[in-house]
Scaffold this motif. Structure first.
Motif, mmCIF file in Angstrom:
data_model
loop_
_atom_site.group_PDB
_atom_site.id
_atom_site.type_symbol
_atom_site.label_atom_id
_atom_site.label_comp_id
_atom_site.label_asym_id
_atom_site.label_seq_id
_atom_site.Cartn_x
_atom_site.Cartn_y
_atom_site.Cartn_z
ATOM 1 N N LYS A 108 -1.848 -42.847 -55.381
ATOM 2 C CA LYS A 108 -3.006 -42.100 -54.887
ATOM 3 C C LYS A 108 -3.023 -40.669 -55.419
ATOM 4 O O LYS A 108 -3.892 -39.878 -55.046
ATOM 5 C CB LYS A 108 -3.003 -42.092 -53.358
ATOM 6 N N ASP A 109 -2.061 -40.335 -56.289
ATOM 7 C CA ASP A 109 -2.011 -38.993 -56.863
ATOM 8 C C ASP A 109 -3.174 -38.781 -57.832
ATOM 9 O O ASP A 109 -3.635 -39.722 -58.477
ATOM 10 C CB ASP A 109 -0.699 -38.779 -57.622
ATOM 11 N N PRO A 110 -3.651 -37.545 -57.974
ATOM 12 C CA PRO A 110 -4.659 -37.241 -58.995
ATOM 13 C C PRO A 110 -3.986 -37.056 -60.350
ATOM 14 O O PRO A 110 -2.755 -36.961 -60.435
ATOM 15 C CB PRO A 110 -5.253 -35.922 -58.496
ATOM 16 N N GLY A 111 -4.770 -36.995 -61.402
ATOM 17 C CA GLY A 111 -4.184 -36.735 -62.710
ATOM 18 C C GLY A 111 -4.965 -37.354 -63.845
ATOM 19 O O GLY A 111 -6.150 -37.671 -63.724
ATOM 20 N N VAL A 112 -4.271 -37.534 -64.962
ATOM 21 C CA VAL A 112 -4.856 -38.087 -66.188
ATOM 22 C C VAL A 112 -4.308 -39.495 -66.384
ATOM 23 O O VAL A 112 -3.126 -39.744 -66.161
ATOM 24 C CB VAL A 112 -4.509 -37.206 -67.405
ATOM 25 N N TYR A 113 -5.169 -40.416 -66.793
ATOM 26 C CA TYR A 113 -4.742 -41.801 -66.964
ATOM 27 C C TYR A 113 -5.185 -42.323 -68.327
ATOM 28 O O TYR A 113 -6.070 -41.755 -68.979
ATOM 29 C CB TYR A 113 -5.312 -42.695 -65.852
ATOM 30 N N ALA A 114 -4.548 -43.407 -68.740
ATOM 31 C CA ALA A 114 -4.885 -44.035 -70.017
ATOM 32 C C ALA A 114 -4.870 -45.545 -69.853
ATOM 33 O O ALA A 114 -4.011 -46.089 -69.152
ATOM 34 C CB ALA A 114 -3.893 -43.613 -71.099
ATOM 35 N N PHE A 115 -5.825 -46.215 -70.495
ATOM 36 C CA PHE A 115 -5.829 -47.670 -70.576
ATOM 37 C C PHE A 115 -5.259 -48.053 -71.941
ATOM 38 O O PHE A 115 -5.650 -47.478 -72.968
ATOM 39 C CB PHE A 115 -7.242 -48.225 -70.416
ATOM 40 N N VAL A 116 -4.353 -49.021 -71.930
ATOM 41 C CA VAL A 116 -3.561 -49.318 -73.126
ATOM 42 C C VAL A 116 -3.561 -50.818 -73.412
ATOM 43 O O VAL A 116 -3.391 -51.630 -72.496
ATOM 44 C CB VAL A 116 -2.103 -48.828 -72.931
ATOM 45 N N ILE A 117 -3.749 -51.171 -74.682
ATOM 46 C CA ILE A 117 -3.660 -52.560 -75.136
ATOM 47 C C ILE A 117 -2.656 -52.626 -76.281
ATOM 48 O O ILE A 117 -2.780 -51.889 -77.268
ATOM 49 C CB ILE A 117 -5.025 -53.092 -75.615
ATOM 50 N N ASP A 118 -1.673 -53.507 -76.152
ATOM 51 C CA ASP A 118 -0.649 -53.662 -77.199
ATOM 52 C C ASP A 118 -0.051 -52.315 -77.593
ATOM 53 O O ASP A 118 0.127 -52.012 -78.781
ATOM 54 C CB ASP A 118 -1.233 -54.357 -78.437
ATOM 55 N N ASP A 119 0.234 -51.491 -76.584
ATOM 56 C CA ASP A 119 0.852 -50.176 -76.766
ATOM 57 C C ASP A 119 -0.068 -49.150 -77.428
ATOM 58 O O ASP A 119 0.363 -48.039 -77.724
ATOM 59 C CB ASP A 119 2.156 -50.276 -77.568
ATOM 60 N N GLN A 120 -1.332 -49.502 -77.665
ATOM 61 C CA GLN A 120 -2.270 -48.571 -78.277
ATOM 62 C C GLN A 120 -3.211 -47.996 -77.215
ATOM 63 O O GLN A 120 -3.723 -48.724 -76.365
ATOM 64 C CB GLN A 120 -3.089 -49.260 -79.372
ATOM 65 N N ILE A 121 -3.439 -46.692 -77.268
ATOM 66 C CA ILE A 121 -4.258 -45.998 -76.273
ATOM 67 C C ILE A 121 -5.732 -46.224 -76.575
ATOM 68 O O ILE A 121 -6.238 -45.816 -77.620
ATOM 69 C CB ILE A 121 -3.936 -44.493 -76.272
ATOM 70 N N MET A 122 -6.419 -46.871 -75.646
ATOM 71 C CA MET A 122 -7.818 -47.221 -75.844
ATOM 72 C C MET A 122 -8.780 -46.293 -75.102
ATOM 73 O O MET A 122 -9.939 -46.161 -75.490
ATOM 74 C CB MET A 122 -8.063 -48.664 -75.381
#
Length: 209
Positions: A108-122
């Motif tokens: 539930k913390d705020p912050g920056v997130y990333a969605f990743v496929i096969d270790d690559q940042i999408m």
């Protein structure tokens, strides 16, 4: 003590791994070594881990002179780059009847997130209301929330095809500049989007959720 020049350090070394180890032991950062040798960051990271070299990671705040501002990187950047900087895996998306869901509740913390496929940042985004709340918006994908609706469609398409979409996140600390508040998370999101140019980020910085 000043570091020796990179070209002097690698002179006479024949293998890339030997060059990586020598440069890291001299005190150069992993990212600097990758750029100098023109190899992928993951290669440098693996050699460092295998050799037990824990250095080469940049920590804290660094003020860059204007002429040293980093230009955009054209190739995809692996999540290893962000993990070394402090990002942690929060979970991954799974298919459910009529849509998508989280495999397990996220922080539930705020912050920056990333969605990743096969270790690559999408995709890179930011939330002030917490990762859990932002992921719920993506899961719901309401058509009135254009970004959530669009990303929901992309994730649904990927996991329907059997692709794993992982979620990573980081919570930068509160900062001040000359006594004034600085939103470190917003700056981190903007910097990562400019640096990585994730393919799912449609028009630069997406609306905050």
């Amino acid at each position: 003590m000043a570091k020796r020049l990179m070209q002097d350090i690698v002179a006479g070394l024949t293998t890339t791994s030997d060059k990586i180890r020598a440069l890291l032991r001299e005190g150069y950062l992993r990212a600097e070594v990758a750029a100098f040798l023109e190899i992928r960051y993951q290669h440098v990271r693996k050699v460092a881990i295998d050799a037990g070299i824990e250095g080469g990671l940049q920590r804290g705040i660094v003020v860059l002179p204007p002429q040293k501002l980093k230009s955009n990187i054209k190739e995809r950047i692996a999540i290893d780059f962000l993990v070394d900087a402090g990002f942690k895996k929060l979970g991954h998306w799974v298919a459910k009847e009529g849509g998508i869901s989280l495999f397990a509740p996220v922080s539930k913390d705020p912050g920056v997130y990333a969605f990743v496929i096969d270790d690559q940042i999408m995709y890179v985004g930011i939330t002030r209301k917490g990762f859990h709340r932002r992921m719920y918006n993506y899961q719901r994908g309401h058509h009135r929330q254009r970004t959530s609706h669009r990303i929901n469609g992309i994730i649904t398409e990927q996991i329907t095809a059997g692709v794993v979409v992982d979620i990573y996140g980081a919570t930068p600390p509160a900062l001040e500049w000359n006594g004034l508040p600085v939103n470190a998370a917003a700056g981190l999101e903007a910097g990562l989007i400019e640096l990585i140019q994730p393919p799912w980020n449609k028009m630069g910085i997406e609306p905050v959720g």
